[in-house]
Design a protein around this motif. Structure first.
Motif: not given
Length: 451
Positions: A46, A48, A74, A381, A387
């Motif tokens: 999850p 970046q 992601n 995701y 996403p």
């Protein structure tokens, strides 16, 4: 031993979650790639930034095999354990990452060539010398197992403390798991047949324990299948269950274990689906060293969607087994699933596994146990498109809502998801899935993991 003989009680429990700091580790004690079993590993990132991951497969003979991979930001990755570890293996798994990720292990099966289904767990994030299970049954039509992973350098000697409803405490010792290995113990043989039982597993070395159960169930519904939970490494004073229903085709139970040397009182708040009435409060006295089994339709009535919050001044453990004959849209399946409750709400919950393709129905059950409304947003995701952001919605105080992910995210996705309470109070989230996989039908559920 008499029924009032109690286990020693550990410290207050905490919800399992990804390790803090720079990385995370997940352990899976159960695993099998033999005939009639298909095992996967789902890893959700999850963050970046990219996550570097090492997967270690640990076999019964002490051999290991490793894989290194990168998971983009992601996104999620799915490993076919039958392919990666090889066929006909009893295998445990350790997942190590250089950043916080979430790991799940869905398995689909035709057990003994008879009982079809699937189960799923999020991995344990630490080893422990103690593991607790509230649920357990060795009666006709049920086969219960305890799978133990010993990742350490010394043999792990085990003591099984079974707290039975029939005879009180029954202790079994003399069983062990070698270093860097795993063991599987059939409870029907270790304990004996026809017991309703909870378990405290003790080890002289830190280990990880899971409890798969396979069944042919018959009560108000008839179903075949299996479910699995990772044990709790400690006890808690409260448990939350976001999922629950007493609708036609579902049998919901709660198993509450009091391992203390004194009687305790557990209070329950049953929180209905939106528009289904007010919360229902109940109180239960549980004698020392005993287990209480509750049939939820008797507590709240029929045709209700219901979450639950169980709490006490004393430490205990609680699970929620459910058995079903499920039908929605063009999917009709039977089976069962089970979870140990979450021990605290969170503002964020993450799920690594998810699929909205043909033959799968995925749901999110979101419980708001607080006195104020909570605003919630879900981000999916996907492996196919990256996403997917969705519109926010609100959950009234002391209630729960159910989201049909196939409609909310769209069909045909392999996906992880993040559920976030952006206003109001913290929430609890579970993800039930119902499926027909490879001609095997069933269902499984997990409580999410706070990222």
């Amino acid at each position: 031993m008499d029924a009032n003989t109690a286990w020693a009680v550990g410290d207050a429990g905490t919800i399992l979650h990804a390790s803090g700091g720079g990385g995370s580790t997940f352990y899976f004690a159960e695993g099998y790639t033999g005939h009639g079993f298909q095992e996967y590993l789902c890893l959700g990132n999850p963050n970046q930034f990219e996550a570097e991951v090492t997967i270690t497969y640990i076999f019964q003979d002490g051999a290991t095999d490793q894989r290194q991979l990168s998971i983009p930001a992601n996104s999620r990755f799915t490993a076919n354990v039958n392919t990666e570890a090889g066929e006909d293996k009893e295998v445990s798994v350790m997942v190590e990452a250089d950043s916080p990720i979430v790991a799940e292990r869905p398995m689909y099966f035709q057990y003994m060539g008879i009982w079809e289904g699937g189960h799923d767990v999020i991995g344990a994030t630490s080893t422990s010398n103690n593991w607790y299970f509230a649920e357990g049954y060795t009666g006709y039509g049920f086969e219960e197992w305890i799978c133990v992973l010993n990742p350490g350098d010394s043999i792990a000697n085990l003591i099984f403390n079974f707290q039975t409803q029939e005879e009180g405490l029954i202790q079994r010792s003399g069983l062990a798991v070698p270093a860097h290995s795993r063991g599987s113990f059939k409870v029907n043989d270790v304990l004996g047949p026809d017991y309703q039982t909870s378990l405290k597993l003790e080890s002289d070395q830190p280990v990880v324990a899971e409890r798969p159960m396979y069944f042919s169930y018959a009560h108000n519904v008839s179903s075949r299948g299996g479910h699995c939970v990772t044990g709790a490494p400690s006890l808690a004073k409260g448990y939350y269950f976001a999922e629950g229903t007493t609708r036609s085709g579902f049998d919901e139970w709660l198993t509450l274990q009091n391992p203390n040397s004194k009687s305790i009182t557990v209070t329950a708040s049953y929180q209905p689906g939106v528009g289904q009435g007010e919360a229902v409060g109940k109180s239960y006295a549980i004698p020392a060293g005993t287990r209480l089994t509750l049939y939820v339709p008797d507590e709240v009535g029929l045709e209700k969607d219901v979450s639950a919050h169980l709490f006490s001044d004393d430490l205990f453990i609680a699970e929620r087994p459910m058995y079903f004959s499920y039908g929605y849209a063009d999917l009709s399946v039977q089976g069962g699933h089970c979870v140990i409750g979450a021990t605290s709400p969170s503002f964020k919950w993450f799920f690594a596994e998810g699929y909205t393709g043909s033959g799968f129905n995925q749901w999110l059950c979101i419980q708001n146990p607080s006195q104020v409304e909570s605003g919630v947003v879900v981000t999916y995701y996907t492996q196919e498109e990256g996403p997917i952001e969705t519109s926010p919605f609100y959950i009234p105080a002391k209630s729960r809502i159910t989201v049909m992910v196939n409609d909310h995210a769209g069909s045909g996705y392999q996906l992880s998801c993040l559920v976030k309470a952006y206003s109001g109070s913290a929430i609890i989230v579970e993800r039930p899935m119902y499926f027909s996989y490879n001609g095997w039908d069933g269902g499984h559920t997990v409580v999410g993991c706070p990222p």
